[in-house]
Scaffold this motif. Structure first.
Motif, PDB file in Angstrom:
ATOM      1  N   VAL A  30       0.866  -1.180   0.000  1.00 29.24           N
ATOM      2  CA  VAL A  30       0.000   0.000   0.000  1.00 29.24           C
ATOM      3  C   VAL A  30       0.906   1.234   0.000  1.00 29.24           C
ATOM      4  O   VAL A  30       1.755   1.376   0.884  1.00 29.24           O
ATOM      5  N   PRO A  31       0.751   2.148  -0.968  1.00 29.37           N
ATOM      6  CA  PRO A  31       1.673   3.299  -1.037  1.00 29.37           C
ATOM      7  C   PRO A  31       1.390   4.316   0.052  1.00 29.37           C
ATOM      8  O   PRO A  31       0.292   4.375   0.615  1.00 29.37           O
ATOM      9  N   TYR A  32       2.383   5.121   0.356  1.00 30.35           N
ATOM     10  CA  TYR A  32       2.216   6.229   1.292  1.00 30.35           C
ATOM     11  C   TYR A  32       3.354   7.196   1.058  1.00 30.35           C
ATOM     12  O   TYR A  32       4.390   6.843   0.485  1.00 30.35           O
ATOM     13  N   SER A  33       3.157   8.433   1.482  1.00 32.02           N
ATOM     14  CA  SER A  33       4.212   9.433   1.367  1.00 32.02           C
ATOM     15  C   SER A  33       4.528  10.111   2.685  1.00 32.02           C
ATOM     16  O   SER A  33       5.653  10.512   2.912  1.00 32.02           O
ATOM     17  N   CYS A  34       3.510  10.263   3.550  1.00 35.26           N
ATOM     18  CA  CYS A  34       3.742  11.100   4.730  1.00 35.26           C
ATOM     19  C   CYS A  34       3.463  10.408   6.063  1.00 35.26           C
ATOM     20  O   CYS A  34       4.010  10.805   7.081  1.00 35.26           O
ATOM     21  N   ARG A  35       2.592   9.432   6.103  1.00 32.95           N
ATOM     22  CA  ARG A  35       2.150   8.780   7.334  1.00 32.95           C
ATOM     23  C   ARG A  35       1.510   9.771   8.306  1.00 32.95           C
ATOM     24  O   ARG A  35       1.424   9.507   9.507  1.00 32.95           O
ATOM     25  N   ALA A  36       1.045  10.901   7.798  1.00 29.84           N
ATOM     26  CA  ALA A  36       0.444  11.922   8.663  1.00 29.84           C
ATOM     27  C   ALA A  36      -1.002  12.218   8.285  1.00 29.84           C
ATOM     28  O   ALA A  36      -1.589  13.166   8.799  1.00 29.84           O
ATOM     29  N   SER A  38      -1.923  13.246   5.419  1.00 27.52           N
ATOM     30  CA  SER A  38      -1.923  14.406   4.534  1.00 27.52           C
ATOM     31  C   SER A  38      -1.945  14.025   3.060  1.00 27.52           C
ATOM     32  O   SER A  38      -2.664  14.627   2.268  1.00 27.52           O
ATOM     33  N   CYS A  39      -1.180  13.009   2.680  1.00 27.16           N
ATOM     34  CA  CYS A  39      -1.005  12.717   1.255  1.00 27.16           C
ATOM     35  C   CYS A  39      -2.168  11.953   0.632  1.00 27.16           C
ATOM     36  O   CYS A  39      -2.402  12.024  -0.565  1.00 27.16           O
ATOM     37  N   HIS A  40      -2.890  11.170   1.420  1.00 25.96           N
ATOM     38  CA  HIS A  40      -4.047  10.387   0.957  1.00 25.96           C
ATOM     39  C   HIS A  40      -3.665   9.268  -0.012  1.00 25.96           C
ATOM     40  O   HIS A  40      -4.534   8.734  -0.701  1.00 25.96           O
ATOM     41  N   ALA A  41      -2.401   8.900  -0.065  1.00 23.51           N
ATOM     42  CA  ALA A  41      -1.999   7.817  -0.963  1.00 23.51           C
ATOM     43  C   ALA A  41      -2.369   6.450  -0.413  1.00 23.51           C
ATOM     44  O   ALA A  41      -2.489   5.488  -1.174  1.00 23.51           O
ATOM     45  N   CYS A  42      -2.562   6.334   0.898  1.00 25.06           N
ATOM     46  CA  CYS A  42      -2.793   5.019   1.526  1.00 25.06           C
ATOM     47  C   CYS A  42      -4.281   4.728   1.727  1.00 25.06           C
ATOM     48  O   CYS A  42      -4.680   4.077   2.691  1.00 25.06           O
ATOM     49  N   LEU A  43      -5.100   5.183   0.802  1.00 25.33           N
ATOM     50  CA  LEU A  43      -6.540   5.014   0.899  1.00 25.33           C
ATOM     51  C   LEU A  43      -6.939   3.536   0.805  1.00 25.33           C
ATOM     52  O   LEU A  43      -6.498   2.817  -0.094  1.00 25.33           O
ATOM     53  N   ARG A  69     -10.969   4.828   4.291  1.00 25.28           N
ATOM     54  CA  ARG A  69     -10.155   5.269   5.411  1.00 25.28           C
ATOM     55  C   ARG A  69      -8.714   5.479   4.941  1.00 25.28           C
ATOM     56  O   ARG A  69      -8.295   4.915   3.920  1.00 25.28           O
ATOM     57  N   LEU A  70      -7.964   6.257   5.709  1.00 26.59           N
ATOM     58  CA  LEU A  70      -6.526   6.398   5.467  1.00 26.59           C
ATOM     59  C   LEU A  70      -5.814   5.393   6.364  1.00 26.59           C
ATOM     60  O   LEU A  70      -5.852   5.505   7.585  1.00 26.59           O
ATOM     61  N   ALA A  71      -5.170   4.405   5.755  1.00 23.43           N
ATOM     62  CA  ALA A  71      -4.603   3.286   6.515  1.00 23.43           C
ATOM     63  C   ALA A  71      -3.590   3.753   7.555  1.00 23.43           C
ATOM     64  O   ALA A  71      -3.496   3.174   8.646  1.00 23.43           O
ATOM     65  N   ALA A 130       1.326   3.723 -13.984  1.00 17.89           N
ATOM     66  CA  ALA A 130       0.820   2.427 -14.423  1.00 17.89           C
ATOM     67  C   ALA A 130       1.361   1.292 -13.564  1.00 17.89           C
ATOM     68  O   ALA A 130       0.738   0.236 -13.432  1.00 17.89           O
ATOM     69  N   ALA A 131       2.537   1.516 -12.942  1.00 13.68           N
ATOM     70  CA  ALA A 131       3.155   0.484 -12.102  1.00 13.68           C
ATOM     71  C   ALA A 131       2.636   0.517 -10.670  1.00 13.68           C
ATOM     72  O   ALA A 131       3.098  -0.256  -9.829  1.00 13.68           O
ATOM     73  N   GLY A 132       1.696   1.408 -10.365  1.00  9.67           N
ATOM     74  CA  GLY A 132       1.112   1.456  -9.030  1.00  9.67           C
ATOM     75  C   GLY A 132       1.850   2.327  -8.040  1.00  9.67           C
ATOM     76  O   GLY A 132       1.650   2.201  -6.832  1.00  9.67           O
ATOM     77  N   VAL A 133       2.696   3.236  -8.520  1.00 10.49           N
ATOM     78  CA  VAL A 133       3.382   4.185  -7.640  1.00 10.49           C
ATOM     79  C   VAL A 133       2.500   5.422  -7.492  1.00 10.49           C
ATOM     80  O   VAL A 133       2.034   5.983  -8.489  1.00 10.49           O
ATOM     81  N   ALA A 134       2.254   5.829  -6.256  1.00 17.53           N
ATOM     82  CA  ALA A 134       1.363   6.960  -5.988  1.00 17.53           C
ATOM     83  C   ALA A 134       2.107   8.074  -5.267  1.00 17.53           C
ATOM     84  O   ALA A 134       2.979   7.821  -4.432  1.00 17.53           O
ATOM     85  N   ARG A 135       1.714   9.327  -5.584  1.00 19.09           N
ATOM     86  CA  ARG A 135       2.313  10.473  -4.922  1.00 19.09           C
ATOM     87  C   ARG A 135       1.340  11.649  -5.036  1.00 19.09           C
ATOM     88  O   ARG A 135       0.783  11.885  -6.096  1.00 19.09           O
ATOM     89  N   PRO A 136       1.103  12.390  -3.939  1.00 20.89           N
ATOM     90  CA  PRO A 136       0.224  13.562  -4.018  1.00 20.89           C
ATOM     91  C   PRO A 136       0.982  14.780  -4.534  1.00 20.89           C
ATOM     92  O   PRO A 136       2.146  15.000  -4.189  1.00 20.89           O
ATOM     93  N   TYR A 137       0.312  15.586  -5.351  1.00 17.52           N
ATOM     94  CA  TYR A 137       0.896  16.825  -5.860  1.00 17.52           C
ATOM     95  C   TYR A 137      -0.154  17.928  -5.836  1.00 17.52           C
ATOM     96  O   TYR A 137      -1.347  17.674  -6.045  1.00 17.52           O
TER      97      TYR A 137
END
Length: 312
Positions: A30-36, A38-43, A69-71, A130-137
């Motif tokens: 499960v992707p994530y960027s901040c663990r706070a 904030s980024c919403h990547a771990c939905l 939820r945000l994991a 396409a490879a499943g890498v997520a990042r908020p911008y």
């Protein structure tokens, strides 16, 4: 111990386990960027059972009601069945229409979604490769005027998403995930008040959209834009900012390097107690901006800040 059920797998986890850690510990990536929160990547979506949610306000009521939820913000207390966000199923398809370098380290990415996306200047969007890498911008585009969604990617350092973005070409596909508000926006009620926009690096991206929104709404008060970069070659919107300043006499633009910042902040003078300040960039720069604004007398409730957190 609670049982966790995901994608046909089941396993026991200690009560109180962080959901993101439990999922990634089982190899689900499960992707994530901040663990706070904030980024919403771990939905993720809770199908059966519930979690202890430390950030219930991070998602819209509609999202929460649908089980999302945000994991990173959840703890597993009882048996739980979840599904992870699948960009192919849950994301909005988008096509790359342009990909070019604004400076040696800032990549401008313009996307055309398959269907219109309603957003406001200053909001954030999660991008999926396409490879499943997520990042908020942050969105740098202006809704209603730009025909695309625009993002400014800081590629100074290696990163899974930025490395993939360097290889993007027009016509390539991405998926769009969670759209969220963020702290930054323009309020028409501010029209007569001084407006300060202080950014470091690509923290300028959302403020670029907000600046144009303010001018579109005929902001009458003075506007001060301050952009801090590592060196003069990284003022990647210098010409567009100067062009706007030439057309709008109330707009003042200052382009600084990191070594010049302290001296300029020390001279920062408040012109009105009604001043609104919007800050964006790295944690250190936003903290420096906020501290100086406080000392200058800008009320705390008139300062909005968005911090670009490094990947955890």
């Amino acid at each position: 111990m609670p049982e966790l059920h995901v994608a046909g797998q089941s396993w026991s986890v200690p009560s109180g386990s962080n959901l993101l850690d439990a999922l990634n510990g089982a190899g689900l990536r499960v992707p994530y960027s901040c663990r706070a929160g904030s980024c919403h990547a771990c939905l993720v979506r809770c199908l059966h059972g519930e979690v202890e949610n430390a950030a219930p306000d991070a998602l819209s009521p509609e999202r929460l009601a649908a089980g999302w939820r945000l994991a990173c913000q959840c703890r597993v207390l009882d048996d739980l069945s979840v599904e992870v966000f699948d960009p192919a199923r849950d994301g909005l398809p988008a096509r790359v229409v342009a990909c070019d370098w604004l400076s040696p380290t800032v990549l401008r990415l313009r996307l055309q979604p398959d269907k219109a996306l309603r957003y406001s200047a200053g909001q954030h969007l999660v991008l999926w490769t396409a490879a499943g890498v997520a990042r908020p911008y942050s969105l740098a585009s202006l809704p209603g005027e730009d025909a695309w969604l625009e993002f400014h990617l800081d590629c100074r350092h290696p990163g899974a998403f930025s490395d993939a973005a360097r290889r993007l070409q027009p016509g390539d596909s991405l998926r769009l995930g969670e759209l969220r508000g963020g702290a930054l926006h323009y309020d028409p009620d501010w029209q007569a008040q001084p407006l300060w926009l202080l950014a470091s690096g690509t923290g300028l991206a959302p403020l670029w959209g907000i600046l144009r929104e303010a001018l579109r709404q005929q902001h009458q008060g003075p506007i001060r834009v301050l952009h801090v970069a590592h060196d003069s070659g990284e003022h990647y919107l210098a010409e567009p900012l100067r062009a706007l300043a030439a057309r709008h006499p109330q707009l003042q633009v200052e382009l600084l390097t990191a070594t010049e910042l302290a001296a300029v902040l020390a001279e920062l003078k408040l012109v009105s107690r009604q001043t609104r300040a919007l800050l964006c960039g790295s944690p250190a720069s936003v903290e420096s901006f906020a501290r100086r604004l406080y000392l200058a007398g800008v009320p705390r409730n008139q300062v909005l800040a968005d911090v670009f957190l490094p990947r955890a």
